[in-house]
Design a protein around this motif. Structure first.
Motif, short mmCIF file in Angstrom:
data_model
loop_
_atom_site.label_atom_id
_atom_site.label_comp_id
_atom_site.label_asym_id
_atom_site.label_seq_id
_atom_site.Cartn_x
_atom_site.Cartn_y
_atom_site.Cartn_z
N UNK A 1 0.89 -1.10 -0.07
CA UNK A 1 0.18 0.10 0.02
C UNK A 1 0.73 1.29 0.00
N UNK A 2 0.20 2.32 -0.25
CA UNK A 2 0.90 3.74 -0.26
C UNK A 2 0.48 4.51 0.81
N UNK A 3 1.17 4.52 1.66
CA UNK A 3 1.05 5.23 3.24
C UNK A 3 1.42 6.71 2.85
N UNK A 4 0.70 7.43 2.85
CA UNK A 4 0.85 9.03 2.73
C UNK A 4 -0.52 9.73 3.35
N UNK B 1 -2.16 9.05 -4.58
CA UNK B 1 -2.66 7.97 -3.56
C UNK B 1 -3.68 7.25 -3.96
N UNK B 2 -4.68 7.75 -4.74
CA UNK B 2 -5.90 7.04 -5.08
C UNK B 2 -5.58 5.88 -6.28
N UNK C 1 -7.54 12.61 5.47
CA UNK C 1 -6.45 12.53 4.50
C UNK C 1 -7.14 11.82 3.45
N UNK C 2 -6.21 11.76 2.37
CA UNK C 2 -6.77 10.98 1.00
C UNK C 2 -6.37 9.58 1.35
N UNK D 1 7.80 4.77 11.15
CA UNK D 1 6.60 5.74 10.42
C UNK D 1 5.76 6.12 11.71
N UNK D 2 4.88 7.25 11.47
CA UNK D 2 3.92 7.78 12.11
C UNK D 2 4.61 8.35 13.55
#
Length: 367
Positions: free
Chosen positions: A99-102, A113-114, A165-166, A213-214
């Motif tokens: 997945x693309x974590x942004x 992102x989509x 967020x997206x 991350x995060x």
């Protein structure tokens, strides 16, 4: 049993691979790992490097040769060409962990992102449809967006008004697409939603995580910053930081993916108070000149230091919507019946994970 796994070199995906190899050893016929080449390093070498690393569980390192016989590494350029490496008539469990974590809120980032989280998932399901025994989608516990109170596992039928967020929006859209497409194609769909990922709590090395991350980024931001500059950090005193150890989350995935569970939030039954958690993180990285506040800071004239302004113009943009969220928690009865959440002191764990990251210079694993 034959499995296809994306994201095998990722934070959660690597631990899922380890857990599948160990717990499904006897029934696993072949696991196909779809992996990108990285610069001049081939997809095969990336996986072998990971299996040989000190961060791999002892079972993996001790049985490496036997395990590699069950692994087929596939170049990601062939992701949408399953006919090249799969057999007709064989049914596969597809675990889509990539997945693309942004967490960006910049409208310019929305298409990418989509594309990565929704469009690619749609494309994958379409081309693999004739090969699937089941499709398992690794989403996020935050895909439901801005809600409060007690959340159960059914996000698909919940009314949703606003996403932070997206990333959240794209993951929730992918969930909804898969459930509908699965029903139309008569293919079982399973949605698994991990919370914020932290270091190992069950496996060695303790507190290890492959990518920071995060909340780790929060710690890294203030690590070695000059404490002469004062920073106010906006947060909701009633909110909690929900962190789930990555090895536990991976074991849940490995245990539940072939059951009839359709949606499952892989979250901690308890959370660390936001004010307490932030204070612990900053104290661990030795940043002392801060104040936690519920006051709103909307304009540049409100900033009391250059560092404070820099924080709100960078990671603060992404993290503040979570730090200021209304308090909510998850119903973990189903999760606990599948694999009990380990018992440990949340604050001690948070300190230990940040300390581990600090001692390793916040360097991600290179594989």
């Amino acid at each position: 049993m034959n499995i296809i796994l994306t994201g095998a070199t990722g934070t959660l995906g690597s631990q899922i691979l380890f857990s599948l190899l160990e717990s499904r050893w006897e029934t696993l016929e072949k696991i196909y790992l779809i992996v990108r080449k990285k610069k001049r390093v081939s997809e095969h070498i990336r996986i072998m490097t990971m299996l040989d690393s000190d961060s791999a569980p002892a079972f993996i390192r001790e049985n490496r040769n036997e395990l590699t016989d069950k692994i087929a590494v596939v170049d990601a350029q062939y992701l949408l060409r399953p006919d090249i490496f799969l057999q007709k008539g064989t049914r596969y469990y597809f675990i889509h962990s990539a997945g693309f974590v942004n967490l960006s809120v910049n409208p310019e980032t929305k298409p990418e992102i989509f594309k990565e989280n929704l469009t690619l998932t749609q494309d994958i399901f379409r081309v693999y449809k004739d090969y699937l025994a089941k499709f398992i989608y690794i989403s996020t516990a935050f895909s439901i967006g801005k809600l409060d109170g007690l959340l159960d596992n059914n996000y698909i039928e919940k009314e949703q008004s606003e996403y932070r967020n997206f990333y959240e929006a794209s993951k929730h859209a992918a969930e909804k697409y898969l459930v509908k497409a699965g029903q139309e194609a008569n293919i079982p769909i399973q949605i698994l939603r991990p919370s914020v990922l932290g270091g190992n709590i069950m496996d060695s090395p303790s507190f290890f995580i492959s990518k920071y991350m995060v909340f780790y980024l929060f710690a890294k931001f203030f690590y070695k910053r000059p404490t002469s500059e004062f920073v106010r950090i906006q947060a909701n005193h009633d909110s909690k930081l929900n962190i789930i150890p990555t090895d536990y989350a991976a074991k849940v995935v490995a245990k539940v993916f072939d059951t009839d569970v359709t949606q499952l939030n892989i979250v901690n039954s308890k959370g660390t108070n936001i004010f307490t958690g932030i204070a612990k993180i900053l104290e661990t990285v030795n940043f002392k000149n801060f104040k936690l506040t519920q006051e709103l800071m909307d304009t540049a004239s409100d900033f009391e230091s250059t560092l404070e302004q820099f924080y709100y113009e960078t990671i603060g943009v992404h993290l503040t919507p979570y730090l200021t969220a209304k308090p909510y928690e998850w119903d973990t009865a189903l999760l606990e019946s599948i694999l009990p959440i380990p018992k440990y002191n949340l604050e001690d764990y948070l300190v230990a994970t940040v300390e581990f990251a600090k001692n390793n210079g916040f360097r991600n694993q290179r594989w």
